[in-house]
Design an enzyme around this catalytic site. Structure first.
Site, PDB file in Angstrom:
ATOM      1  N   TRP A 348     -49.304  11.810 109.577  1.00  0.00           N
ATOM      2  CA  TRP A 348     -48.174  10.674 109.536  1.00  0.00           C
ATOM      3  C   TRP A 348     -47.942  10.165 111.013  1.00  0.00           C
ATOM      4  O   TRP A 348     -47.755   8.960 111.295  1.00  0.00           O
ATOM      5  CB  TRP A 348     -46.879  11.405 109.555  1.00  0.00           C
ATOM      6  CG  TRP A 348     -45.511  10.510 109.742  1.00  0.00           C
ATOM      7  CD1 TRP A 348     -45.084   9.812 108.698  1.00  0.00           C
ATOM      8  CD2 TRP A 348     -44.725  10.551 110.700  1.00  0.00           C
ATOM      9  NE1 TRP A 348     -43.990   9.234 109.346  1.00  0.00           N
ATOM     10  CE2 TRP A 348     -43.892   9.384 110.588  1.00  0.00           C
ATOM     11  CE3 TRP A 348     -45.061  11.137 112.133  1.00  0.00           C
ATOM     12  CZ2 TRP A 348     -42.946   9.288 111.638  1.00  0.00           C
ATOM     13  CZ3 TRP A 348     -43.952  10.524 112.946  1.00  0.00           C
ATOM     14  CH2 TRP A 348     -43.045   9.910 113.018  1.00  0.00           C
ATOM     15  N   HIS A 349     -48.438  11.024 112.149  1.00  0.00           N
ATOM     16  CA  HIS A 349     -48.462  10.493 113.189  1.00  0.00           C
ATOM     17  C   HIS A 349     -49.505   9.441 113.877  1.00  0.00           C
ATOM     18  O   HIS A 349     -49.134   8.625 114.705  1.00  0.00           O
ATOM     19  CB  HIS A 349     -48.536  11.725 114.488  1.00  0.00           C
ATOM     20  CG  HIS A 349     -47.248  12.441 114.572  1.00  0.00           C
ATOM     21  ND1 HIS A 349     -47.146  13.523 113.549  1.00  0.00           N
ATOM     22  CD2 HIS A 349     -46.420  12.535 115.291  1.00  0.00           C
ATOM     23  CE1 HIS A 349     -45.787  14.035 114.012  1.00  0.00           C
ATOM     24  NE2 HIS A 349     -45.222  13.608 114.932  1.00  0.00           N
ATOM     25  N   GLY A 350     -50.704   9.363 113.133  1.00  0.00           N
ATOM     26  CA  GLY A 350     -51.594   8.401 113.497  1.00  0.00           C
ATOM     27  C   GLY A 350     -52.958   8.591 112.693  1.00  0.00           C
ATOM     28  O   GLY A 350     -53.164   9.670 111.894  1.00  0.00           O
TER      29      GLY A 350
END
Length: 497
Positions: A348-350
């Site tokens: 989700w973060h990247g």
């Protein structure tokens, strides 16, 4: 528009005055004005992406209504010779007219947007790398995509609305202005907290009046958030960035300092944004959920995740972990569920393998605690003014493990992260190290930790004695004025997610 910019310094009081003195008597006009202000706030970065947030809002608003209104057809059974065909047709209609179809449409639209803008090039590059490993030379083109600010946050916020309506936990709203404002509410739009509709949406239907204490609490949070961002995070960045960019030549002690200071950089940056967002929301009569609770005082990794980015960790708990079976399944499946949640959280973060590795490390640290049944041991703050020796050891060891994982989060590639960590062990330990380079940052972090430990469990800077309260205000304002980064302000790290 950055919270720590002169533009926002002008934007906020104008919106505040119009909101309370011009539109206060009409709730719908107040909501409409907030929606307009939120779109101005978001469009200030790039107005072209307003279409995405409007489209996401429209799809989920419509799907929410259709989920409840969709009713399955009934097989009459009055044509025995055509029962099979009639049943198939009914099932077909039920699917395309039923609640599950509209939930699927909401999921597909929002996750599709997120996948296209955030992960398209990642999947293309990963496929090309895999084909290269097989001995072929792929010629695959990527797209020059700009990641819309906050897309990961507002897509998850709207998805929770659709899922909760489908589950029957929430009634869909018929007021499009209130719903669109819930999605685009500017204080928490681009970096959270990721609000649940059950908490935030009803607040748009209640008459709001300015309450002094709520406004005062909001100003304290804004002040504390600016301190964490402009004084802690941005000063840490001045030291951390050169170390990570030149880690191949840094000494072992410099690498250790870089990892520790990045931990405080990302904490000051992200929790600072959350504090400002919650504080600004209070100025307008809204209460947002707490997103951080002094995570670096955690005594194990499970406690850390109850204190860090709470709105995201509880989102994955409620919409991924529990639907998979949570911990109420055999141990093997529970371990699988934990790995899935942490890996998805990392992704989700990247769109980078470094974030997946970061999630995997946290899963590996969490699972042993889970297996021995200690993952819910530390549910409350320590009651003593000073930690015991055991607590101090637990806090320090947990923090250092978190710092190791942060190296993967900060590095450009997994190889760089591994090279950084091995450099701590293999490089000359103190060669070229100058304590004076880090002294100011260490002192500022010490002030942060001292105040957070002193105020744990309480609103920051809310000392009961007036002399302590106003002294703390003066000290924090002075630190911001003297050591805050005003010119060339740094973007918030989580804007890229």
């Amino acid at each position: 528009m950055l919270f720590n910019s002169f533009t926002f310094l002008l934007f906020l009081p104008i919106v505040f005055l119009l909101y309370w003195f011009v539109f206060q008597k009409n709730l719908k006009l107040q909501n409409a004005f907030l929606l307009l202000a939120s779109y101005v706030f978001y469009g200030w970065w790039d107005w072209r992406f307003l279409g995405l947030i409007i489209a996401s809002s429209a799809v989920d608003y419509w799907c929410g209504l259709k989920i409840v209104n969709g009713k399955p057809s009934v097989v009459s059974g009055d044509r025995p010779h055509d029962t099979t065909h009639h049943l198939q047709l009914t099932i077909y209609k039920n699917w395309f007219q039923g609640p599950k179809f509209y939930l699927t449409l909401s999921l597909a639209f929002n996750l599709g947007l997120l996948a296209f803008f955030k992960y398209f090039n990642f999947f293309i590059d990963s496929a090309a790398d895999f084909i290269s490993l097989l001995g072929f030379q792929p010629h695959i083109s990527t797209l020059n995509l700009i990641l819309p600010v906050g897309i990961s946050f507002y897509t998850f916020q709207t998805l929770s609305y659709s899922i909760d309506v489908y589950r029957g936990n929430l009634k869909p709203t018929k007021d499009p202005v209130a719903f669109f404002t819930f999605v685009a509410f500017f204080p928490q739009l681009v970096a959270g907290p990721i609000e649940r509709a059950s908490n935030l949406l009803p607040q748009f239907f209640k008459k709001r009046e300015f309450i002094y204490q709520q406004g005062s609490d909001g100003m304290k949070l804004i002040l504390w958030g600016l301190f964490k961002k402009m004084v802690i995070a941005d000063n840490c960045a001045l030291v951390v960035n050169p170390i990570f960019e030149n880690y191949q030549t840094a000494s072992g002690l410099e690498l250790i300092m870089g990892a520790i200071l990045f931990a405080f950089q990302i904490y000051g940056d992200f929790s600072g944004y959350s504090d400002i967002a919650i504080g600004v929301a209070k100025l307008f009569g809204f209460d947002l959920m707490t997103n951080f609770r002094t995570p670096y005082f955690s005594r194990d990794i499970a406690e850390f995740w109850r204190r860090w980015h709470i709105s995201l960790s509880t989102w994955f708990r409620d919409y991924v972990y529990i639907p998979l079976g949570g911990s109420r399944v055999p141990k093997a499946k529970a371990i699988r569920n934990i790995f899935i949640v942490f890996l998805v959280s990392g992704f989700w973060h990247g769109a980078n393998w470094t974030f997946i590795a970061w999630g995997g490390i946290h899963a590996a640290l969490f699972i042993p605690i889970f297996l021995i049944g200690k993952n819910r041991t530390h549910l409350h703050e320590g009651e003593h003014l000073l930690p015991s020796f055991k607590e101090a050891f637990q806090i320090i060891s947990t923090f250092l493990l978190v710092c190791v994982a942060w190296v993967f989060f900060r590095a450009d590639t997994v190889g760089d992260a591994w090279g950084y960590l091995t450099g701590i062990l293999l490089r000359p330990f103190m060669e070229g190290f100058r304590l004076s380079t880090y002294m100011l940052t260490i002192v500022l972090i010490s002030i942060l930790l001292f105040l957070e430990w002193l105020m744990k469990g309480e609103l920051m800077l809310s000392f009961r004695k007036p002399i302590l309260r106003y002294s703390s205000y003066s000290m924090v304002v002075g630190l911001i004025l003297f050591y805050g980064v005003f010119f060339n302000p740094q973007d918030f790290i989580y804007f890229q997610f």
